[in-house]
Design an enzyme around this catalytic site. Structure first.
Site, short mmCIF file in Angstrom:
data_model
loop_
_atom_site.label_atom_id
_atom_site.label_comp_id
_atom_site.label_asym_id
_atom_site.label_seq_id
_atom_site.Cartn_x
_atom_site.Cartn_y
_atom_site.Cartn_z
N ASP A 74 5.62 -2.83 -5.38
CA ASP A 74 5.39 -2.83 -6.83
C ASP A 74 6.55 -3.59 -7.49
O ASP A 74 7.68 -3.59 -6.99
CB ASP A 74 5.38 -1.39 -7.33
N HIS A 86 0.68 2.82 -11.52
CA HIS A 86 1.13 1.82 -10.56
C HIS A 86 0.55 2.14 -9.17
O HIS A 86 0.13 1.25 -8.44
CB HIS A 86 2.66 1.85 -10.44
#
Ligand code: UDP
Length: 477
Positions: free
Chosen positions: A119, A16
């Site tokens: 995110d 990520h």
């Protein structure tokens, strides 16, 4: 024109963090003021590159927030899923990702950004952005194709009830696709809260390029009413923004011994094997991989992350007897027990194939390097990525998985046999694989075009920044 003040919040996992930091650097390279909010140990993973960007004159900085180690019961410095090897530790890191909300909110109250780009895992960001009146876009580290698969499976439960064994046909998608095994209901529940977090955002940014999503972007946008921004491959985009690509790459990693070993090999002769930053394979599965590689007769570079990290790494009882000695004698294989410089390995001339767990970053990195894949999904969305590689585009050979897992740490009860791996390696590396190899080069060409000035991802970044500017004046979320 006013410069934008944009905050990025990367999640605490390499898959990520790497692409979202790339994205932050790309936005800064267009002259905007960028802040990456993260915790000290996560910052250490990328602060060197940020310093380099600052030296190039970009307005980019890192704002540190405290990782709530004591609250979640973790030792100091354990702040990234890469440091976890069990569900309990991973659960604590996920909990910490929720507990940092007040501190990040406090910082945003004190110094509000024009736009927030967190995110997707920070599901609290919807409420925070709403209460502070800050426009928000979501970064989704998985592919839009995966989200379409998730939605199609949710809408057609009957496709999985008619039989206890696969393949299962997934109806309603732009391509006719099959899954060899049943998706876990746990995975569907897990994705529900993430899909929910996308709602109320001004769109979703993905590490991909429009040409790769082959019709699925339209499907997704029609289904959700949300806009998708393809800004990828981010790893190609960041190196493209500097004129000194090779120098930049060299700065990113010091020379690793595996690169010297690769340089002693013929072009396209080595199979690279890596299951990403999280997967810990059982000793039984590692044994089968070793047997398959041995029987294939091909050369290989293998990154091994064992299930129990605390096991003595020198203890190689899990390998077939005499395996290491034989490989050394024949100078046929190399094993890395730790972090490997994956982008450099994939871009090395000697690398001719990639046995991958199909993590989205691995897929995009392999595409960028023009390396065809052998797919063996590890967990969660990776079972869907396999389908994009093999059934939609055909630049990989499918090994498949023996069972569905939602955790990278749970040793699967069933293992994929060495014979299946041997067959796939022979097929990709031999004459049979010529068409697949040529498709990998075609898609690489498309990826490179996408990131060049005038290419789809390059233009998408320009349009995205223009769009962010329009949000500043509008109250949103
Ligand atoms: N990676 C690496 N060296 C390793 C393992 C992983 O550089 O030894 C990088 C890889 O290049 C990718 C990321 O870590 O950028 C892993 O992300 P991916 O989505 O492939 O898989 P995940 O780790 O999330 O399962």
């Amino acid at each position: 024109m006013e410069t934008l003040k944009v905050y990025f919040v990367p999640f605490f996992a390499q898959g990520h963090l790497i692409p979202l930091v790339h994205l932050a650097r790309l936005v800064a390279s267009r002259g905007e003021h960028v802040t990456i909010i993260t915790t000290p140990a996560n910052a250490q993973l990328f602060d060197k590159t940020i310093e380099e960007d600052r030296a190039c004159g970009y307005h980019i900085r890192v704002h540190l927030v405290k990782f709530p180690s004591t609250q979640v019961g973790l030792p100091g410095g354990v702040e990234n899923l890469f440091a976890a090897s069990d569900n309990l530790t991973a659960g604590k890191i996920h909990m910490a990702a929720h507990l940092i909300q007040p501190e990040i909110e406090g910082f945003m109250k004190q110094s509000p950004p024009d736009v927030l780009i967190p995110d997707i895992m920070f599901t609290w960001s919807e409420a925070s952005a709403k209460s502070l009146g800050i426009p928000r876009l979501i970064f989704n580290p998985i592919s839009i194709f995966d989200v379409c698969m998730i939605e199609a499976i949710k809408s057609h439960p009957e496709a999985f009830t008619c039989s206890d064994s696969g393949p299962y046909h997934i109806p309603g998608l732009p391509h006719s696709l099959t899954l060899p095994i049943k998706p876990s209901p746990g995975f569907a529940r897990l994705t529900e809260s993430l899909v929910q977090a996308e709602k109320g955002s001004h769109g979703v940014i993905v590490n991909s390029f429009a040409e790769l999503d082959a019709g699925y972007t339209e499907y997704y946008e029609n289904l959700t009413g949300r806009k998708v921004w393809h800004i990828g491959p981010t790893s190609l985009m960041v190196h493209n923004k500097k004129s000194t690509t090779q120098a930049a790459l060299a700065l990113d990693h010091e020379q690793h011994e595996c690169l010297t070993w690769l340089s002693s090999k013929e072009p396209n002769s080595v199979v690279y094997i890596c299951f990403g930053s999280l997967c810990r394979l059982s000793d039984e599965q590692l044994f089968q991989i070793a047997s398959g590689l041995d029987a294939s007769g091909h050369q290989f570079l293998w990154v091994v992350h064992r299930k129990n990290k605390d096991d003595d790494v020198a203890d190689n009882k899990w390998l077939p007897e005499g395996f290491e000695e034989k490989m050394r004698k024949e100078n046929r294989g190399m094993m890395i027990k730790g972090w490997a410089p994956q982008p450099l390995i994939l871009n090395h001339l000697a690398t001719g194939g990639f046995l991958t767990h199909c993590g989205w970053n691995a897929v995009v990195e392999a595409i960028s390097a023009g390396v065809p894949m052998i797919t063996m999904p590890g967990f969660s969305d990776q079972y869907y990525n396999e389908k994009l590689i093999t059934e939609v585009h055909g630049f990989g050979v499918e090994v498949g998985a023996a069972e569905w897992s939602i955790s990278p740490y749970d040793g699967k009860k069933k293992v994929v046999s060495g014979e299946r791996i041997e067959k796939a390696v022979k097929s990709l590396m031999g004459e049979e694989g010529a068409e697949i190899r040529s498709k990998a080069k075609e898609v690489q060409d498309k990826a490179w075009k996408a990131v060049q000035q005038g290419g789809s991802s390059y233009n998408s970044l320009t349009v995205l920044i223009d769009h962010l500017r329009t949000l500043v004046t509008k109250p949103a979320n």
